[in-house]
Design a protein around this motif. Structure first.
Motif, PDB file in Angstrom:
ATOM      1  N   THR A   1     111.746 -21.324  53.680  1.00 35.17           N
ATOM      2  CA  THR A   1     111.452 -20.667  52.279  1.00 35.17           C
ATOM      3  C   THR A   1     112.229 -21.203  51.208  1.00 35.17           C
ATOM      4  OG1 THR A   1     113.274 -18.785  52.677  1.00 35.17           O
ATOM      5  CG2 THR A   1     111.085 -18.433  53.562  1.00 35.17           C
TER       6      THR A   1
ATOM      7  N   ARG B   1      96.621 -22.515  62.739  1.00 38.01           N
ATOM      8  CA  ARG B   1      97.868 -22.410  63.448  1.00 38.01           C
ATOM      9  C   ARG B   1      98.662 -23.623  64.251  1.00 38.01           C
ATOM     10  NH1 ARG B   1      97.421 -18.050  67.848  1.00 38.01           N
ATOM     11  NH2 ARG B   1      99.871 -18.505  68.138  1.00 38.01           N
TER      12      ARG B   1
ATOM     13  N   ILE C   1     102.154 -22.983  65.357  1.00 41.40           N
ATOM     14  CA  ILE C   1     102.529 -22.121  64.300  1.00 41.40           C
ATOM     15  C   ILE C   1     102.429 -20.921  65.117  1.00 41.40           C
ATOM     16  CG2 ILE C   1     102.592 -20.705  62.231  1.00 41.40           C
ATOM     17  CD1 ILE C   1     101.080 -23.611  61.150  1.00 41.40           C
ATOM     18  N   THR C   2     103.571 -19.890  65.208  1.00 33.63           N
ATOM     19  CA  THR C   2     103.810 -18.583  66.022  1.00 33.63           C
ATOM     20  C   THR C   2     104.691 -17.952  64.817  1.00 33.63           C
ATOM     21  OG1 THR C   2     103.788 -19.507  68.046  1.00 33.63           O
ATOM     22  CG2 THR C   2     104.413 -17.609  67.896  1.00 33.63           C
ATOM     23  N   GLY C   3     103.753 -16.872  64.547  1.00 32.93           N
ATOM     24  CA  GLY C   3     104.562 -15.576  63.617  1.00 32.93           C
ATOM     25  C   GLY C   3     105.217 -16.292  62.486  1.00 32.93           C
ATOM     26  N   GLY C   4     104.617 -17.120  61.960  1.00 33.19           N
ATOM     27  CA  GLY C   4     105.343 -17.517  60.638  1.00 33.19           C
ATOM     28  C   GLY C   4     106.340 -18.727  60.938  1.00 33.19           C
ATOM     29  N   ASP C   5     106.507 -18.945  62.148  1.00 33.40           N
ATOM     30  CA  ASP C   5     107.772 -20.171  62.457  1.00 33.40           C
ATOM     31  C   ASP C   5     106.846 -21.396  62.989  1.00 33.40           C
ATOM     32  OD1 ASP C   5     109.722 -18.594  61.912  1.00 33.40           O
ATOM     33  OD2 ASP C   5     109.996 -17.787  64.065  1.00 33.40           O
TER      34      ASP C   5
ATOM     35  N   GLY D   1     104.395 -20.146  52.693  1.00 31.09           N
ATOM     36  CA  GLY D   1     104.070 -19.225  53.889  1.00 31.09           C
ATOM     37  C   GLY D   1     104.476 -19.194  55.085  1.00 31.09           C
ATOM     38  N   PHE D   2     105.463 -20.168  55.057  1.00 27.13           N
ATOM     39  CA  PHE D   2     106.183 -20.180  56.372  1.00 27.13           C
ATOM     40  C   PHE D   2     107.594 -19.697  56.396  1.00 27.13           C
ATOM     41  CE2 PHE D   2     103.047 -23.943  56.299  1.00 27.13           C
ATOM     42  CZ  PHE D   2     102.241 -23.484  57.367  1.00 27.13           C
ATOM     43  N   ALA D   3     108.075 -19.115  57.463  1.00 26.32           N
ATOM     44  CA  ALA D   3     109.700 -18.731  57.625  1.00 26.32           C
ATOM     45  C   ALA D   3     110.593 -19.642  58.047  1.00 26.32           C
ATOM     46  CB  ALA D   3     109.697 -17.485  58.470  1.00 26.32           C
ATOM     47  N   ARG D   4     110.501 -20.211  59.066  1.00 29.47           N
ATOM     48  CA  ARG D   4     111.700 -21.291  59.651  1.00 29.47           C
ATOM     49  C   ARG D   4     110.697 -22.605  60.392  1.00 29.47           C
ATOM     50  NH1 ARG D   4     113.519 -15.988  60.593  1.00 29.47           N
ATOM     51  NH2 ARG D   4     111.852 -15.701  62.124  1.00 29.47           N
TER      52      ARG D   4
END
Length: 305
Positions: free
Chosen positions: A91, A177, A197-201, A235-238
């Protein structure tokens, strides 16, 4: 292997007696693998374990929050390793992220990018893959590349080529994903990166490069460009560097969470003896390493004072 359509998957996961990356011998065991997500590890959450099938020897638990003991009735547990699980904050945006990297890494990436561009006719050739059709094309190129990498030859961790993996890959692509990249040098595939991609990670799952391009450091340049792509997409967290230590992971990370891997086996005599033997073997290897580290340099080389 999956022993039935219902219930948890039971895998052949031997207890490996290793010296470095080399397996000296292995004791066969069949276990249910449970991997803790990065989000759960950061929050200190431990997932509920699925029921253990009767034909399974136990659980292989990956990335549990460090310091949390594991105890199950009728089972014996052994912590196998501790490590920092590194991640990069997607982010931040590329400019802020790039500025957070060490000066040595930034200058090294710039130098390596120039060398790669010069070897490829003046521009770095990186291709991105996202859709099912694109991922099929990626796999057709990346699988032969992976087969010749040290990740596969020494660690058995190259991009899989079996039909089951390809089917899962295409399902992930259909659900948007997964992301993948290939870096080419002079039209030849030199490095690959495959990230579900899993849950934004975004997970650092399969990676490798052709050894003959070692001097050009294609993996480092590809890693930086993949992170740039993901931050630009948004749109991704980490970016989750997953289990295990490593200089590459540490250099590109913005943080980490301390984690541990555990073996939890049924409490029979054979499993108790196996875990005791494994602990003794690992202790012996660690003792030898400590002794070698503290030997004078001339002694390690076999020379005279």
């Amino acid at each position: 292997m999956n022993d039935g359509a219902e219930g948890p998957v039971v895998l052949d996961l031997p207890l490996n007696f290793r010296v470095g990356a080399r397996t000296v011998f292995a004791l066969p065991r069949r276990m249910v693998r449970v991997a803790v997500s990065l989000a759960d590890a950061i929050e200190g959450r431990v997932p509920a374990l699925p029921p253990l099938p009767a034909h399974a020897d136990g659980y292989s638990l990956l990335s549990l929050p460090a310091g949390q003991p594991v105890a199950l009735p009728g089972m014996i547990a052994a912590e196998r390793q501790r490590y920092p699980r590194y991640f990069a904050d997607l982010t931040l945006g590329w400019d802020a992220y790039h500025a957070s990297l060490s000066g040595n890494l930034r200058s090294g990436l710039k130098r390596k990018a120039k060398k790669l561009a010069a070897a490829s006719g003046g521009a770095i050739d990186i291709r991105r893959y996202r859709t099912p059709v694109e991922l099929q094309a990626f796999h057709a190129i990346a699988r032969p590349l992976a087969a010749a990498t040290y990740q596969e030859k020494l660690l058995a961790m190259g991009l899989p080529g079996d039909a089951g993996f390809v089917a899962r890959m295409l399902r992930l692509a259909a659900a948007d994903r997964v992301r993948a990249w290939l870096l080419f040098v002079g039209g030849e595939a030199a490095a690959y990166l495959y990230c579900p991609i899993t849950g934004g990670d975004v997970l650092y799952e399969y990676v490798g490069h052709a050894e003959r391009f070692d001097a050009l450091s294609p993996g480092s340049v590809l890693q930086a460009e993949a992170l740039r792509d993901l931050m630009a997409e948004g749109g991704f967290a980490r970016f989750d560097f997953t289990e295990g230590e490593g200089q590459h992971k540490r250099q590109f990370s913005t943080g980490h969470v301390d984690c541990a891997d555990w073996l939890v086996l049924r409490g029979g005599l054979g499993n108790r003896a196996a875990l005791a033997a494994l602990a003794g073997f690992d202790g012996g290897v660690a003792w030898v390493k400590r002794r070698l580290t503290h030997l004078p340099r001339h002694s390690r080389k076999g020379g005279n004072p």
